[in-house]
Design a protein around this motif. Sequence first.
Motif, PDB file in Angstrom:
ATOM      1  N   TYR A  97      -7.443   2.843  10.133  1.00 31.04           N
ATOM      2  CA  TYR A  97      -8.747   2.461   9.255  1.00 31.04           C
ATOM      3  C   TYR A  97      -8.820   1.126   9.220  1.00 31.04           C
ATOM      4  O   TYR A  97     -10.052   0.654   9.244  1.00 31.04           O
ATOM      5  CB  TYR A  97      -8.096   2.749   7.695  1.00 31.04           C
ATOM      6  CG  TYR A  97      -7.653   3.961   7.414  1.00 31.04           C
ATOM      7  CD1 TYR A  97      -8.886   4.847   7.234  1.00 31.04           C
ATOM      8  CD2 TYR A  97      -6.445   4.657   7.261  1.00 31.04           C
ATOM      9  CE1 TYR A  97      -8.398   6.272   7.000  1.00 31.04           C
ATOM     10  CE2 TYR A  97      -6.288   5.842   7.144  1.00 31.04           C
ATOM     11  CZ  TYR A  97      -7.105   6.861   6.993  1.00 31.04           C
ATOM     12  OH  TYR A  97      -7.116   8.067   6.784  1.00 31.04           O
ATOM     13  N   TYR A 140      -0.508  -1.382   0.437  1.00 32.88           N
ATOM     14  CA  TYR A 140      -1.772  -1.062  -0.212  1.00 32.88           C
ATOM     15  C   TYR A 140      -1.836  -1.553  -1.624  1.00 32.88           C
ATOM     16  O   TYR A 140      -2.781  -1.816  -2.223  1.00 32.88           O
ATOM     17  CB  TYR A 140      -2.018   0.543  -0.094  1.00 32.88           C
ATOM     18  CG  TYR A 140      -2.315   0.735   1.048  1.00 32.88           C
ATOM     19  CD1 TYR A 140      -3.594   0.246   1.765  1.00 32.88           C
ATOM     20  CD2 TYR A 140      -1.725   1.559   1.834  1.00 32.88           C
ATOM     21  CE1 TYR A 140      -4.085   0.919   3.165  1.00 32.88           C
ATOM     22  CE2 TYR A 140      -2.116   2.090   3.209  1.00 32.88           C
ATOM     23  CZ  TYR A 140      -3.115   1.658   3.836  1.00 32.88           C
ATOM     24  OH  TYR A 140      -3.573   2.097   5.009  1.00 32.88           O
ATOM     25  N   PRO A 153      -7.467   4.449   2.808  1.00 38.49           N
ATOM     26  CA  PRO A 153      -7.570   5.903   2.736  1.00 38.49           C
ATOM     27  C   PRO A 153      -7.920   6.490   1.409  1.00 38.49           C
ATOM     28  O   PRO A 153      -7.337   5.953   0.318  1.00 38.49           O
ATOM     29  CB  PRO A 153      -6.288   6.366   3.337  1.00 38.49           C
ATOM     30  CG  PRO A 153      -5.580   5.198   3.890  1.00 38.49           C
ATOM     31  CD  PRO A 153      -6.120   4.023   3.281  1.00 38.49           C
ATOM     32  N   HIS A 154      -8.714   7.560   1.141  1.00 39.96           N
ATOM     33  CA  HIS A 154      -8.794   8.191   0.034  1.00 39.96           C
ATOM     34  C   HIS A 154      -7.646   8.412  -0.593  1.00 39.96           C
ATOM     35  O   HIS A 154      -7.408   8.489  -1.833  1.00 39.96           O
ATOM     36  CB  HIS A 154      -9.841   9.267   0.276  1.00 39.96           C
ATOM     37  CG  HIS A 154     -10.284  10.040  -1.099  1.00 39.96           C
ATOM     38  ND1 HIS A 154      -9.689  11.222  -1.441  1.00 39.96           N
ATOM     39  CD2 HIS A 154     -11.341   9.700  -1.935  1.00 39.96           C
ATOM     40  CE1 HIS A 154     -10.231  11.447  -2.637  1.00 39.96           C
ATOM     41  NE2 HIS A 154     -11.177  10.427  -3.068  1.00 39.96           N
ATOM     42  N   SER A 155      -6.707   9.064   0.321  1.00 42.72           N
ATOM     43  CA  SER A 155      -5.267   9.470  -0.407  1.00 42.72           C
ATOM     44  C   SER A 155      -4.707   8.457  -0.960  1.00 42.72           C
ATOM     45  O   SER A 155      -4.092   8.806  -1.993  1.00 42.72           O
ATOM     46  CB  SER A 155      -4.432  10.069   0.671  1.00 42.72           C
ATOM     47  OG  SER A 155      -4.284   9.164   1.813  1.00 42.72           O
ATOM     48  N   ILE A 156      -4.858   7.095  -0.620  1.00 45.78           N
ATOM     49  CA  ILE A 156      -4.386   6.210  -1.478  1.00 45.78           C
ATOM     50  C   ILE A 156      -4.852   5.816  -2.670  1.00 45.78           C
ATOM     51  O   ILE A 156      -4.374   5.615  -3.951  1.00 45.78           O
ATOM     52  CB  ILE A 156      -4.103   4.939  -0.680  1.00 45.78           C
ATOM     53  CG1 ILE A 156      -3.401   5.126   0.577  1.00 45.78           C
ATOM     54  CG2 ILE A 156      -3.790   3.486  -1.346  1.00 45.78           C
ATOM     55  CD1 ILE A 156      -1.990   5.140   0.468  1.00 45.78           C
ATOM     56  N   SER A 198      -6.612   7.999  -4.602  1.00 49.13           N
ATOM     57  CA  SER A 198      -6.461   8.988  -5.560  1.00 49.13           C
ATOM     58  C   SER A 198      -5.191   8.939  -6.442  1.00 49.13           C
ATOM     59  O   SER A 198      -4.896   9.350  -7.423  1.00 49.13           O
ATOM     60  CB  SER A 198      -6.365  10.232  -4.876  1.00 49.13           C
ATOM     61  OG  SER A 198      -5.295  10.391  -3.717  1.00 49.13           O
ATOM     62  N   GLN A 199      -4.135   7.959  -5.755  1.00 55.22           N
ATOM     63  CA  GLN A 199      -2.986   7.692  -6.550  1.00 55.22           C
ATOM     64  C   GLN A 199      -2.938   6.458  -7.625  1.00 55.22           C
ATOM     65  O   GLN A 199      -2.074   6.399  -8.136  1.00 55.22           O
ATOM     66  CB  GLN A 199      -1.747   7.703  -5.548  1.00 55.22           C
ATOM     67  CG  GLN A 199      -1.430   8.856  -4.593  1.00 55.22           C
ATOM     68  CD  GLN A 199      -0.681   8.672  -3.364  1.00 55.22           C
ATOM     69  OE1 GLN A 199       0.303   7.609  -3.534  1.00 55.22           O
ATOM     70  NE2 GLN A 199      -0.852   9.372  -2.506  1.00 55.22           N
TER      71      GLN A 199
END
Length: 121
Positions: free
Chosen positions: A23, A47, A64-67, A69-70
């Motif tokens: 990224y 992050y 990242p989007h996955s980060i 979203s949390q």
Amino acid sequence: MPESQKGARDGQHVFLFNTDCFYRRYFETWLERHGVSNAIIHTVESYDVILACVQAGLGISCVPHSILSQVKRRRREGIVFTYPEDLKGSEVYFIWREPGLNDLGRRFLDHAPTHPDTHKK
């Protein structure tokens, strides 16, 4: 980016993960394409810290989007999340040396979406 900021700019402070991060390289290239060639890049190995820096108004980042979203709602206050059209579409490939794929890797493949060109054995 911080709410007060409208876009990436010259001399921008940018908080990114380590130099071996996909990224990071992707975003550095994107910045250069948009004329931000002299960004001040800060390497941050967390992050949580990256998001805290952006929330404090110190600069921008790409994570990242996955980060995201949390991230809890209170940690999102003061941050604008954008997904520029020309930053979309990055592909990440999972590759391995045959026969070196272990059980964990096989389970990952069983649950990962596949690309039409994927060759699963």
